[in-house]
Design a protein around this motif. Structure first.
Motif, PDB file in Angstrom:
ATOM      1  N   ALA A  17      22.915   9.607 -44.850  1.00 50.18           N
ATOM      2  CA  ALA A  17      23.050  10.956 -45.394  1.00 50.18           C
ATOM      3  C   ALA A  17      22.097  11.190 -46.561  1.00 50.18           C
ATOM      4  CB  ALA A  17      24.494  11.193 -45.835  1.00 50.18           C
ATOM      5  N   GLY A  18      21.917  10.177 -47.409  1.00 51.18           N
ATOM      6  CA  GLY A  18      21.017  10.336 -48.541  1.00 51.18           C
ATOM      7  C   GLY A  18      19.575  10.546 -48.113  1.00 51.18           C
ATOM      8  N   GLY A  19      19.108   9.724 -47.190  1.00 48.16           N
ATOM      9  CA  GLY A  19      17.736   9.883 -46.698  1.00 48.16           C
ATOM     10  C   GLY A  19      17.546  11.176 -45.944  1.00 48.16           C
ATOM     11  N   ALA A  20      18.555  11.564 -45.162  1.00 49.80           N
ATOM     12  CA  ALA A  20      18.449  12.794 -44.377  1.00 49.80           C
ATOM     13  C   ALA A  20      18.383  14.024 -45.272  1.00 49.80           C
ATOM     14  CB  ALA A  20      19.633  12.904 -43.418  1.00 49.80           C
ATOM     15  N   LEU A  21      19.093  14.013 -46.394  1.00 45.33           N
ATOM     16  CA  LEU A  21      19.078  15.162 -47.296  1.00 45.33           C
ATOM     17  C   LEU A  21      17.674  15.402 -47.841  1.00 45.33           C
ATOM     18  CD1 LEU A  21      20.454  17.380 -48.919  1.00 45.33           C
ATOM     19  CD2 LEU A  21      21.047  15.654 -50.647  1.00 45.33           C
ATOM     20  N   VAL A  22      17.013  14.336 -48.300  1.00 41.68           N
ATOM     21  CA  VAL A  22      15.653  14.477 -48.825  1.00 41.68           C
ATOM     22  C   VAL A  22      14.705  14.979 -47.742  1.00 41.68           C
ATOM     23  CG1 VAL A  22      13.698  13.240 -49.831  1.00 41.68           C
ATOM     24  CG2 VAL A  22      16.026  12.687 -50.552  1.00 41.68           C
ATOM     25  N   VAL A 185      14.108   9.047 -45.261  1.00 37.83           N
ATOM     26  CA  VAL A 185      14.984   8.788 -44.118  1.00 37.83           C
ATOM     27  C   VAL A 185      14.563   7.506 -43.388  1.00 37.83           C
ATOM     28  CG1 VAL A 185      13.699  10.158 -42.418  1.00 37.83           C
ATOM     29  CG2 VAL A 185      16.164   9.894 -42.180  1.00 37.83           C
ATOM     30  N   ILE A 186      13.278   7.205 -43.361  1.00 41.65           N
ATOM     31  CA  ILE A 186      12.824   5.973 -42.704  1.00 41.65           C
ATOM     32  C   ILE A 186      13.323   4.750 -43.471  1.00 41.65           C
ATOM     33  CG2 ILE A 186      10.787   4.599 -42.111  1.00 41.65           C
ATOM     34  CD1 ILE A 186       9.331   7.287 -41.608  1.00 41.65           C
ATOM     35  N   ILE A 187      13.248   4.808 -44.794  1.00 41.87           N
ATOM     36  CA  ILE A 187      13.771   3.706 -45.604  1.00 41.87           C
ATOM     37  C   ILE A 187      15.275   3.547 -45.402  1.00 41.87           C
ATOM     38  CG2 ILE A 187      14.199   2.952 -47.978  1.00 41.87           C
ATOM     39  CD1 ILE A 187      11.511   4.210 -48.727  1.00 41.87           C
ATOM     40  N   SER A 188      15.991   4.669 -45.331  1.00 38.58           N
ATOM     41  CA  SER A 188      17.442   4.592 -45.135  1.00 38.58           C
ATOM     42  C   SER A 188      17.792   3.968 -43.788  1.00 38.58           C
ATOM     43  CB  SER A 188      18.062   5.982 -45.250  1.00 38.58           C
ATOM     44  OG  SER A 188      17.753   6.790 -44.126  1.00 38.58           O
TER      45      SER A 188
END
Length: 433
Positions: A17-22, A185-188
């Motif tokens: 969710a954190g990566g997707a938000l950015v 999102v890739i890092i997440s």
């Protein structure tokens, strides 16, 4: 943790969710920049060109969606997402470099939109089905709603940021910022612990996997109704990028800042719709039908709004209605479809939604260019409202349940002792629609 945010108790979901938000914020920034680039830099306010760009971006989902669903059902969704997210970031990087070097042409934006659409077509079914693997079946409804909330939080902030940046530094840097946002999102995805996933059993290698998915849907009248409504509403009622651009520029004579503001104001409604959905235990048919009716009605109100600010205010209930409809449709599919078919059914859902937008966008853009922005908005609202009314009639006549009982129907699934999920009586009733 509050019931509204219970899915965030899962570490893997928090990472995602954190990566997707950015990334979503960057995506919305690029959408505004792309429309503004085509509308004011590469053409002389051509709604048709904006419609073609939007259509090319969504057309691959219509053509490739069913096959992308097969990939999602057969292969590891986590691996698919790593590749597709990288590809989408590269598309933004390429257009940004073309704009900054002063060599961007309309046909190049068309090609980039098509490439982005291909990557998105493969990404969509895997991303949608991956939600259930992140949180398990019990929290799917909440996770889907929180995904929508994240998406619309980005929709609230992204267009406003894009409007300011376009006025300040132009469209090129906005594309580059979107490309950079995909790193989050890739890092997440790389940080997700596979031991904490709830993987589904891969679908067997049948001879005709796409035909199997279509046959499954054809036996489910509730799914057929949802897909028909989604297709029509996607084609004629959810071309907000085109209609808002035309209303802001051609009808009200506004600039990029006000155009971006329309997206942010609308996101207030969509975010509210997503948060309300997060509190519900499951999708009800009344939210599907009510969302369609509300979208049609308030879109018609927007078409006759006499000023920019009144039009902007109407976009709040428009956003609320559209999110209520889409979230209820998505959650109904997630909870009622057998795991081995989920990727293919979600792919068909996205193909109908985005494919409808691809087919409808050039038409709505042409109407706005030839007859005026208000006629484009009014035509979409009328078709959506008529679709909602016809769906109410179909539902009320095609089930043994009373109409009131149908509106209260909740689609839920429970896990048996042996592992496979089973439909409850409520879901079985919903299939009789």
């Amino acid at each position: 943790m509050s019931v509204m945010f219970r899915a965030l108790g899962n570490r893997n979901y928090r990472m995602w969710a954190g990566g997707a938000l950015v990334s979503n914020i960057g995506t919305w920034m690029q959408r505004v920049a792309q429309d503004w680039l085509v509308l004011t830099v590469l053409t002389d306010h051509s709604g048709t060109a904006v419609g073609i760009t939007t259509g090319l971006q969504f057309l691959p989902m219509l053509l490739l969606g069913p096959y992308a669903g097969v990939l999602a059902d057969r292969y590891r969704k986590l691996v698919i997402l790593k590749w597709t997210q990288t590809a989408m970031g590269l598309c933004g990087l390429l257009v940004g470099l073309l704009v900054l070097t002063g060599s961007a042409q309309l046909w190049q934006v068309y090609v980039a939109a098509l490439c982005l659409g291909v990557a998105s077509a493969i990404d969509g079914p895997a991303r949608q089905a991956f939600v259930s693997e992140l949180v398990g079946q019990d929290n799917v409804s909440n996770a889907v709603a929180l995904n929508s909330a994240s998406f619309n939080t980005a929709r609230l902030t992204g267009p406003a940021i894009a409007g300011v940046l376009i006025a300040w530094v132009g469209t090129g840097p906005v594309f580059l910022l979107n490309a950079a946002s995909f790193a989050a999102v890739i890092i997440s995805l790389w940080r997700i612990r596979q031991s904490g996933l709830f993987p589904t059993v891969p679908a067997r290698n049948g001879k005709h996997p796409v035909a199997e998915g279509l046959a499954y849907v054809s036996r489910r009248r509730d799914l057929v109704l949802i897909l028909v409504m989604v297709g029509i509403l996607g084609a004629f009622g959810m071309n907000f990028a085109i209609t808002n651009a035309l209303m802001a520029t051609a009808e009200f004579g506004m600039g990029p800042g006000e155009f971006g503001l329309l997206g942010s104001i609308m996101a207030v409604g969509t975010l509210a719709g997503a948060l309300l959905a997060a509190r519900r235990s499951g999708p009800r048919l009344r939210f599907v039908l009510g969302g369609a009716l509300g979208l049609g009605f308030f879109t018609l109100v927007g078409s006759v709004s006499p000023s920019f600010w009144l039009y902007a205010a109407v976009l709040i209930p428009v956003g609320l209605a559209s999110m209520t409809f889409l979230n209820s449709c998505n959650t109904s599919i997630q909870l009622s479809v057998e795991p081995q078919f989920r990727g293919r059914v979600l792919a068909l859902y996205l193909a109908v939604l985005q494919g409808g937008t691809a087919l409808g966008a050039p038409l709505m853009g042409w109407i706005g260019t030839e007859f005026g922005a208000r006629w484009s908005v009014a035509a979409g609202g009328s078709i959506v409202l008529l679709t909602g009314l016809c769906s109410v009639i179909v539902v009320s006549r095609s089930s043994s349940l009373t109409f009131r009982d149908q509106l209260r129907t909740v689609v839920v699934r429970k896990r048996s002792r042996n592992g496979p999920t089973q439909d409850t009586e409520a879901a079985g009733q919903a299939r009789g629609v």
